[in-house]
Design a protein around this motif. Structure first.
Motif: not given
Length: 202
Positions: A195-197, A188-190, A101-102
């Motif tokens: 936040k996306i996950e 790639e920044d954690p 869903g992104l």
């Protein structure tokens, strides 16, 4: 002898009124009707996404309401910037999370004098050099008084407008802006990935 049919005056007036009403619609105005796949329930389109932008590859108008209900990452891009290689990371991010869903939306901009002069050149870099498959739009202003309506709204809601190329705004499924990430925050920044996950979690 043929009989001439005479319409009653009331019926004739009604027909004239109908035609006049239909012709009152200004030319070139397309009603806002998001396309919905058969058998599906449309997600309500939030105010932030009730906008249209031209697609990069052919300038066909695109209704952002088609992304309602998705997690949206908005990025202003440029072809000749130290951050241009972020295209690779953005495409990987899109490929990995789009099934959940992104969607990544790229907006080329010459606000910082590092974008190519022609749309064709921008498209060639995106599609042939970096293999971009996420939606890209025609060049636009993203900062200052001339900012496009989407970026103007993003800046207003976060209090932060793009200071450089590849600034990022994360929008939730409900159409509300969650967070702004400056250019130096890579795809790639954690902190961005986590936040996306979190937002994609069921």
């Amino acid at each position: 002898m043929l009989k001439t049919a005479i319409l009653p005056f009331a019926l004739l007036a009604a027909l004239i009124g109908t035609v006049s009403s239909a012709s009152a619609q200004p030319t070139g105005v397309v009603p806002h009707r998001p396309t919905v796949a058969a058998g599906t329930t449309p997600a309500a389109c939030p105010a932030l996404l009730k906008q249209n932008f031209k697609r990069l590859q052919d300038e066909a108008p695109q209704d952002l309401c088609q992304y309602a209900g998705k997690v949206v990452l908005v990025v202003n891009t440029a072809s000749y910037c130290g951050f241009t290689k972020q295209y690779e990371g953005l495409e990987k991010l899109y490929a990995k999370y789009s099934p959940r869903g992104l969607v990544v939306l790229g907006f080329p901009s010459n606000d910082f004098k590092q974008e190519a002069a022609s749309t064709k050149e921008i498209a060639d870099l995106c599609y042939n050099t970096y293999g971009v498959k996420f939606p890209m739009f025609a060049p636009t202003a993203v900062s200052g008084a001339g900012a496009n309506p989407l970026h103007a709204a993003l800046a207003k809601q976060t209090g932060k407008e793009p200071k450089w190329n590849f600034a990022k705004y994360l929008i939730g499924r409900d159409g509300k802006v969650v967070e702004h990430f400056p250019s130096k925050v890579t795809p790639e920044d954690p902190q961005l990935v986590s936040k996306i996950e979190q937002m994609l979690a069921p």
